[in-house]
Design a protein around this motif. Structure first.
Motif, short mmCIF file in Angstrom:
data_model
loop_
_atom_site.label_atom_id
_atom_site.label_comp_id
_atom_site.label_asym_id
_atom_site.label_seq_id
_atom_site.Cartn_x
_atom_site.Cartn_y
_atom_site.Cartn_z
N THR A 1 0.85 -1.19 0.00
CA THR A 1 0.00 0.00 0.00
C THR A 1 0.89 1.23 0.00
OG1 THR A 1 -1.69 -1.21 1.24
CG2 THR A 1 -1.88 1.19 1.18
N VAL A 2 0.82 1.98 -1.10
CA VAL A 2 1.70 3.12 -1.33
C VAL A 2 0.92 4.41 -1.17
CG1 VAL A 2 3.33 4.18 -2.95
CG2 VAL A 2 2.94 1.70 -3.01
N PRO A 3 1.30 5.29 -0.25
CA PRO A 3 0.57 6.54 -0.06
C PRO A 3 0.89 7.55 -1.15
CG PRO A 3 2.48 6.51 1.36
CD PRO A 3 2.45 5.18 0.66
N GLY A 4 0.05 8.55 -1.27
CA GLY A 4 0.30 9.63 -2.23
C GLY A 4 -0.64 10.78 -1.99
N THR A 5 -0.18 12.00 -2.19
CA THR A 5 -1.02 13.18 -1.95
C THR A 5 -2.17 13.26 -2.95
OG1 THR A 5 0.50 14.48 -3.31
CG2 THR A 5 0.86 14.50 -0.93
N ALA A 6 -1.98 12.69 -4.14
CA ALA A 6 -3.03 12.73 -5.16
C ALA A 6 -3.76 11.39 -5.25
CB ALA A 6 -2.42 13.09 -6.52
N GLY A 7 -3.71 10.62 -4.18
CA GLY A 7 -4.29 9.29 -4.17
C GLY A 7 -3.21 8.25 -4.13
N GLY A 8 -3.52 7.10 -3.56
CA GLY A 8 -2.51 6.07 -3.38
C GLY A 8 -2.51 5.02 -4.47
N LEU A 9 -1.62 4.06 -4.31
CA LEU A 9 -1.53 2.92 -5.20
C LEU A 9 -1.47 1.66 -4.35
CD1 LEU A 9 1.24 4.18 -7.66
CD2 LEU A 9 -1.19 3.96 -8.19
N VAL A 10 -2.05 0.59 -4.84
CA VAL A 10 -1.98 -0.71 -4.17
C VAL A 10 -1.43 -1.73 -5.18
CG1 VAL A 10 -3.23 -2.57 -3.04
CG2 VAL A 10 -3.87 -0.19 -2.60
N VAL A 11 -0.34 -2.38 -4.81
CA VAL A 11 0.25 -3.43 -5.64
C VAL A 11 -0.07 -4.77 -5.00
CG1 VAL A 11 2.37 -4.36 -6.63
CG2 VAL A 11 2.12 -1.88 -6.31
N THR A 12 -0.75 -5.63 -5.72
CA THR A 12 -1.11 -6.95 -5.23
C THR A 12 -0.38 -7.99 -6.07
OG1 THR A 12 -3.31 -6.13 -4.65
CG2 THR A 12 -3.01 -8.52 -4.71
N GLY A 13 0.46 -8.79 -5.43
CA GLY A 13 1.21 -9.75 -6.22
C GLY A 13 2.11 -10.64 -5.40
N SER A 14 3.27 -10.95 -5.94
CA SER A 14 4.22 -11.87 -5.31
C SER A 14 5.64 -11.34 -5.46
CB SER A 14 4.14 -13.26 -5.96
OG SER A 14 2.85 -13.84 -5.81
N VAL A 15 6.49 -11.70 -4.49
CA VAL A 15 7.91 -11.39 -4.57
C VAL A 15 8.69 -12.70 -4.46
CG1 VAL A 15 9.86 -10.22 -3.50
CG2 VAL A 15 7.64 -9.08 -3.59
N ASP A 16 9.55 -12.93 -5.44
CA ASP A 16 10.44 -14.08 -5.45
C ASP A 16 11.74 -13.63 -4.78
OD1 ASP A 16 12.37 -16.01 -6.03
OD2 ASP A 16 11.64 -16.37 -8.06
N TYR A 17 11.99 -14.11 -3.56
CA TYR A 17 13.14 -13.63 -2.81
C TYR A 17 14.45 -14.32 -3.20
CZ TYR A 17 10.26 -10.60 -0.05
OH TYR A 17 9.42 -9.57 0.32
N ARG A 18 14.37 -15.34 -4.00
CA ARG A 18 15.60 -15.95 -4.51
C ARG A 18 15.96 -15.37 -5.86
NH1 ARG A 18 15.92 -22.17 -2.24
NH2 ARG A 18 15.19 -21.66 -0.13
N GLY A 19 14.96 -15.14 -6.69
CA GLY A 19 15.21 -14.51 -7.97
C GLY A 19 15.27 -12.99 -7.89
N LYS A 20 14.95 -12.43 -6.71
CA LYS A 20 14.92 -10.97 -6.50
C LYS A 20 14.08 -10.29 -7.58
CE LYS A 20 19.31 -10.80 -4.01
NZ LYS A 20 18.61 -10.70 -2.72
N LEU A 21 12.83 -10.75 -7.64
CA LEU A 21 11.91 -10.31 -8.68
C LEU A 21 10.51 -10.21 -8.12
CD1 LEU A 21 11.66 -9.81 -11.79
CD2 LEU A 21 11.22 -12.26 -12.02
N GLY A 22 9.84 -9.10 -8.38
CA GLY A 22 8.46 -8.91 -7.94
C GLY A 22 7.53 -8.78 -9.14
N TYR A 23 6.27 -9.15 -8.95
CA TYR A 23 5.29 -9.10 -10.04
C TYR A 23 3.90 -8.96 -9.44
CZ TYR A 23 2.28 -10.99 -13.82
OH TYR A 23 1.29 -11.17 -14.75
N GLY A 24 3.08 -8.11 -10.06
CA GLY A 24 1.73 -7.95 -9.55
C GLY A 24 0.91 -7.01 -10.40
N VAL A 25 -0.21 -6.60 -9.84
CA VAL A 25 -1.11 -5.67 -10.51
C VAL A 25 -1.23 -4.42 -9.65
CG1 VAL A 25 -3.17 -6.74 -9.47
CG2 VAL A 25 -3.38 -5.40 -11.59
N VAL A 26 -1.30 -3.27 -10.31
CA VAL A 26 -1.39 -1.99 -9.62
C VAL A 26 -2.79 -1.41 -9.81
CG1 VAL A 26 -0.45 0.35 -9.44
CG2 VAL A 26 1.04 -1.53 -10.12
#
Length: 227
Positions: free
Chosen positions: A46-71
């Motif tokens: 959950t990312v705050p912002g003065t003009a409205g926030g963003l929510v990223v829903t997804g997964s983080v691969d901690y071995r591949g150091k890679l994240g993926y999701g929908v905003v």
């Protein structure tokens, strides 16, 4: 314990911190390693912002150091909605007028745009970097955590899981930053929530784990995971 971010917010529990017990220090020391052991975790950022926030829903691969999701935007238009994939240095976005609630398991084969991940000035990029940094291939030194300023702040519950709320120590690259990240940690060292602030936002970033089923992260076109 990761990068330096200014502490804000908290959970229920004591109004003032105290020193960690040996058990608490051990659990805080392994919490990022637990994420690495699990290979990956489902997250909601959950990312705050003065003009409205963003929510990223997804997964983080901690071995591949890679994240993926929908905003999805909150309190704002849908111009930022779509799929997102990120590494420690790059962000790949796939704009969508009607973004789904969950990202497809396999990223689309086209329609991606890439850019460098900004190290400052972007609440979204700072949040993505924080989420990606919450895994480590080895535990931290439990004996050094209290010496460097880690502390216990109270007890709470996250989705029915009893947790201790603890703050991390000074970062390796900057002294005097103790308490910059707050962790909600279970009895076995599992990380359930992290809260931190970023310089470009007045409200803290929340990263919640196990908010949905973990889906292994597949690289989008042009993305090379660390292996």
């Amino acid at each position: 314990m990761g990068a330096a971010f200014l502490l804000t917010g908290g959970g229920s529990g004591s109004s003032s911190p105290r020193a960690l017990t040996s058990d608490e220090a051990n659990r805080l020391a392994i919490t990022r390693f637990r994420n690495y052991e699990a290979h990956g975790r489902a997250v909601t950022i959950t990312v705050p912002g003065t003009a409205g926030g963003l929510v990223v829903t997804g997964s983080v691969d901690y071995r591949g150091k890679l994240g993926y999701g929908v905003v999805h935007g909150t309190g704002r238009d849908t111009s930022s909605d779509g799929l997102i994939e990120w590494t420690a240095t790059s962000v790949f976005v796939h704009p969508m007028a009607n973004a789904p609630a969950r990202a497809p398991a396999s990223p689309p084969s086209s329609g991606w745009y890439s850019r460098a991940l900004q190290s400052s000035g972007s609440s979204l990029d700072s949040s993505l970097a924080i989420a990606l940094g919450l895994g480590s291939d080895r535990p931290d030194n439990a004996e050094l955590l209290p010496q460097n300023g880690a502390a216990w702040w109270g007890r709470d519950q996250v989705d029915g899981h009893p947790v201790d709320v603890m703050t991390g120590p000074s970062s390796r690259d900057r002294s005097g930053t103790a308490g910059n990240v707050r962790y909600w940690v279970g009895s076995d060292g599992t990380m359930y929530r992290v809260r931190a602030s970023v310089g470009s936002a007045s409200q803290p970033v929340d990263i919640d784990f196990d908010t949905q089923k973990y889906v292994p992260v597949e690289p989008a076109p042009g993305v090379t995971p660390a292996r």
